[in-house]
Design a protein around this motif. Structure first.
Motif, PDB file in Angstrom:
ATOM      1  N   ASP A 276       0.673  -1.252  -0.046  1.00  0.00           N
ATOM      2  CA  ASP A 276      -0.166   0.085   0.310  1.00  0.00           C
ATOM      3  C   ASP A 276       0.846   1.195   0.543  1.00  0.00           C
ATOM      4  OD1 ASP A 276       1.092  -0.331   2.717  1.00  0.00           O
ATOM      5  OD2 ASP A 276      -1.024   0.241   3.396  1.00  0.00           O
ATOM      6  N   ALA A 277       2.272   1.222  -0.402  1.00  0.00           N
ATOM      7  CA  ALA A 277       3.277   2.206  -0.029  1.00  0.00           C
ATOM      8  C   ALA A 277       2.611   3.464  -1.511  1.00  0.00           C
ATOM      9  CB  ALA A 277       4.274   2.168  -0.418  1.00  0.00           C
ATOM     10  N   ASP A 278       2.310   4.975  -0.890  1.00  0.00           N
ATOM     11  CA  ASP A 278       2.250   5.952  -1.552  1.00  0.00           C
ATOM     12  C   ASP A 278       3.480   5.856  -2.754  1.00  0.00           C
ATOM     13  OD1 ASP A 278       1.162   8.094  -3.257  1.00  0.00           O
ATOM     14  OD2 ASP A 278       1.587   9.043  -0.634  1.00  0.00           O
ATOM     15  N   LEU A 279       3.546   5.393  -3.813  1.00  0.00           N
ATOM     16  CA  LEU A 279       4.793   5.757  -4.546  1.00  0.00           C
ATOM     17  C   LEU A 279       5.058   7.321  -5.116  1.00  0.00           C
ATOM     18  CD1 LEU A 279       4.717   2.708  -7.136  1.00  0.00           C
ATOM     19  CD2 LEU A 279       5.459   2.736  -4.806  1.00  0.00           C
ATOM     20  N   GLU A 280       3.612   7.981  -5.002  1.00  0.00           N
ATOM     21  CA  GLU A 280       4.149   8.737  -5.861  1.00  0.00           C
ATOM     22  C   GLU A 280       4.718  10.536  -4.762  1.00  0.00           C
ATOM     23  OE1 GLU A 280       2.954  11.196  -7.890  1.00  0.00           O
ATOM     24  OE2 GLU A 280       1.591   8.944  -9.218  1.00  0.00           O
ATOM     25  N   SER A 281       5.126   9.650  -3.005  1.00  0.00           N
ATOM     26  CA  SER A 281       5.495  10.106  -2.287  1.00  0.00           C
ATOM     27  C   SER A 281       6.513   9.574  -2.725  1.00  0.00           C
ATOM     28  CB  SER A 281       5.019  10.372  -1.497  1.00  0.00           C
ATOM     29  OG  SER A 281       5.664  10.632   0.352  1.00  0.00           O
ATOM     30  N   ALA A 282       6.875   7.904  -2.199  1.00  0.00           N
ATOM     31  CA  ALA A 282       8.235   7.409  -1.865  1.00  0.00           C
ATOM     32  C   ALA A 282       9.177   7.368  -2.665  1.00  0.00           C
ATOM     33  CB  ALA A 282       7.279   5.461  -1.917  1.00  0.00           C
ATOM     34  N   ILE A 283       8.469   7.620  -4.506  1.00  0.00           N
ATOM     35  CA  ILE A 283       9.984   7.412  -5.159  1.00  0.00           C
ATOM     36  C   ILE A 283      10.841   8.241  -5.309  1.00  0.00           C
ATOM     37  CG2 ILE A 283      10.236   6.879  -7.861  1.00  0.00           C
ATOM     38  CD1 ILE A 283      10.061   4.138  -6.414  1.00  0.00           C
ATOM     39  N   PRO A 284      10.130   9.783  -5.272  1.00  0.00           N
ATOM     40  CA  PRO A 284      11.059  10.752  -5.195  1.00  0.00           C
ATOM     41  C   PRO A 284      12.426  10.933  -4.036  1.00  0.00           C
ATOM     42  CG  PRO A 284       8.572  11.568  -5.622  1.00  0.00           C
ATOM     43  CD  PRO A 284       8.947  10.204  -5.680  1.00  0.00           C
ATOM     44  N   THR A 285      11.484  10.193  -2.853  1.00  0.00           N
ATOM     45  CA  THR A 285      12.533  10.279  -1.580  1.00  0.00           C
ATOM     46  C   THR A 285      12.823   9.266  -1.414  1.00  0.00           C
ATOM     47  OG1 THR A 285      10.233  11.001  -0.431  1.00  0.00           O
ATOM     48  CG2 THR A 285      11.733   9.629   0.745  1.00  0.00           C
TER      49      THR A 285
END
Length: 497
Positions: A276-285
């Motif tokens: 359920d990870a929020d990829l919109e936030s996770a990938i840039p981070t």
């Protein structure tokens, strides 16, 4: 290079005047050591010169620090120590721009990264100044006529060995609590960022309240002086940040005198992306944390572990983000990642990726930058897909912009993979389920675990590693405790009441 004037307590100077770094021992700048050159890793431009010190300077600095600790009131005057730290913070604020300029040019990190390092150093110094003003221990009437206290005292002479990847904040992280505790200090700084350290030494020399001989320092390209710091019986504690390999050597050598050690060593930090990870936030981070300081960051998100159900999506997004990362000089506002520290490190990192091509799938093949960047130590990011957790690129710290991608089917497998290296500095978990994140964090063998972020460090909370990522803690209350001893004092009254 901008050489605009700056003012300090010692008078008006220019940044250009700071571009010859010298050992600073017993309140004097020394010029006996041979001169070496410092170059900009972006284009190999000569930036300035430094005096390359060694064992002789280390011996003298240790003797001065020992005498100052034993024969002056520094260790007993907490209000003086707080005043010195307040003055140090004020100097950093007043000289923010010159510090950022030379750090960015000499180290290669982006201007905003250099600014972050300098600004966060100020908050660490102010936190240490507050710690210097307080104390905590225990006291009790054990029984009639017996009064017992436990007090904390400065341990003595602290040797601080500072790396080149974040030479300002990693010096401050040890120096500020050491001074707050009441220690005297000998600093051994890395040659790759000699001019940055030289400017810091100049700043320390102007602090009105800092007694002569409390802080001493030298810059060294080899290791003779550092080795003497570790072996010398007059040095009570070593605070070292660097590789696990050198940390083992320090531990072995320090055993001869049962020296107190505080070691923050290598890392291979996993970032776990659950279903359920929020990829919109996770990938840039993750991309930012993996390429911060060109990946020359012990807490870099160098391993990405993703649930099988999201693997293809993460692979595509991560590959695109890394391939599109703009590599360029620190002073170019469009740059998203600066150079490595030097060209030999470019060759070292590229050799690791080249070897990985023989046993893994290289999704994004970075490499030395070409064209107008070819003169510098630029390296484009790489992404390597891995199934075998025992692969060298998973097990060994790269210390460059190289990320690995692994998949897992279950929570147990995710934890197993995350813990499968000898390192345990940090880890992150990306999920919307806070209860699950908390459960996983308890199973991860890491000194720091973040939820839905990566690389955040706070002055008031301890930082350090487990397993072969180090010993002890810095920041928080643990930061000052690293430079203190506990003493039990029991008073037997002549006339019990």
């Amino acid at each position: 290079m901008n050489t605009g004037s700056t003012n300090n307590a010692g008078g008006s100077t220019t940044l250009a005047e700071e571009l010859r770094a010298k050992p600073w021992i017993d309140g004097e700048f020394l010029e006996k050591a041979p001169l070496r050159e410092s170059h900009d890793p972006a284009d190999d431009t000569l930036l300035g010169l430094y005096h390359d010190a060694g064992t002789e300077e280390a011996r003298v600095a240790i003797a001065v620090a020992r005498r100052t600790f034993d024969e002056t009131s520094w260790s007993r005057d907490r209000m003086l120590r707080a005043q010195v730290l307040d003055e140090m913070a004020a100097w950093f604020v007043a000289h923010r721009e010159p510090l950022i300029a030379i750090l960015s040019r000499e180290n290669g990190k982006l201007l905003r990264e250099a600014a972050m390092e300098v600004d966060h150093s100020v908050t660490k110094i102010r936190y240490a100044a507050a710690l210097a003003r307080i104390d905590f221990g225990r006291a009790a009437d054990v029984e009639p006529g017996f009064y017992s206290t436990m007090i904390r005292e400065p341990i003595g002479v602290a040797g601080i060995i500072v790396p080149w990847n974040s030479p300002v904040i990693l010096l401050v992280r040890s120096l500020a609590p050491a001074l707050a505790a009441g220690c005297t200090v000998v600093i051994k700084a890395a040659a790759q960022t000699a001019l940055t350290t030289g400017l810091l030494f100049r700043g320390l020399s102007t602090l009105p309240s800092l007694p002569r001989g409390v802080v001493n320092g030298f810059i060294e390209s080899e290791s003779g002086g550092a080795q003497w710091l570790v072996r010398a019986p007059e040095v009570d504690v070593i605070s070292y940040t660097g590789s696990t390999r050198v940390g083992r050597q320090i531990m072995a050598s320090g055993a001869e005198t049962l020296k107190r050690l505080n070691l923050e060593l290598g890392g291979k930090s996993p970032a776990l992306l659950l279903e359920d990870a929020d990829l919109e936030s996770a990938i840039p981070t993750i991309v930012t944390a993996g390429t911060l300081f060109a990946g020359q960051f012990c807490m870099a998100s160098s391993r990405v572990l993703v649930h099988r159900s999201r693997y293809d999506e993460v692979r595509e997004r991560l590959a695109a983000a890394l391939a599109g990362r703009v590599v360029g000089p620190s002073r170019d506002p469009s740059s998203q990642m600066g150079p490595l520290i030097d060209r030999p490190n470019v060759a070292r990192v590229d050799a690791i990726v080249r070897k990985a091509e023989t046993y893994a799938e290289v999704i994004v093949r970075g490499g030395p930058a070409l064209g107008h960047l070819a003169k510098g130590a630029f390296y484009r990011p790489s992404l390597v897909a891995i199934s075998d957790v025992h692969a060298p690129i998973v097990q060994e710290e790269v210390f460059g912009p190289v990320l690995t991608l692994e998949s897992f089917e279950s929570e147990d497998e995710a934890v197993h993979r995350a813990n499968a290296t000898t390192y345990g500095l940090s880890a992150s978990v990306f999920t919307r389920d806070i209860d699950r994140a908390a459960r996983i964090s308890r199973r991860l063998r890491a000194g720091t675990v973040w939820f839905n972020t990566h690389g955040v460090i706070l002055d008031q909370f301890e930082e350090g590693g487990v397993k072969q990522s180090g010993l002890g803690r810095l920041n928080g209350f643990g930061g000052i405790e690293a430079f203190q001893e506990c003493k039990h004092v029991l008073h037997r009254a002549n006339f019990p009441i």
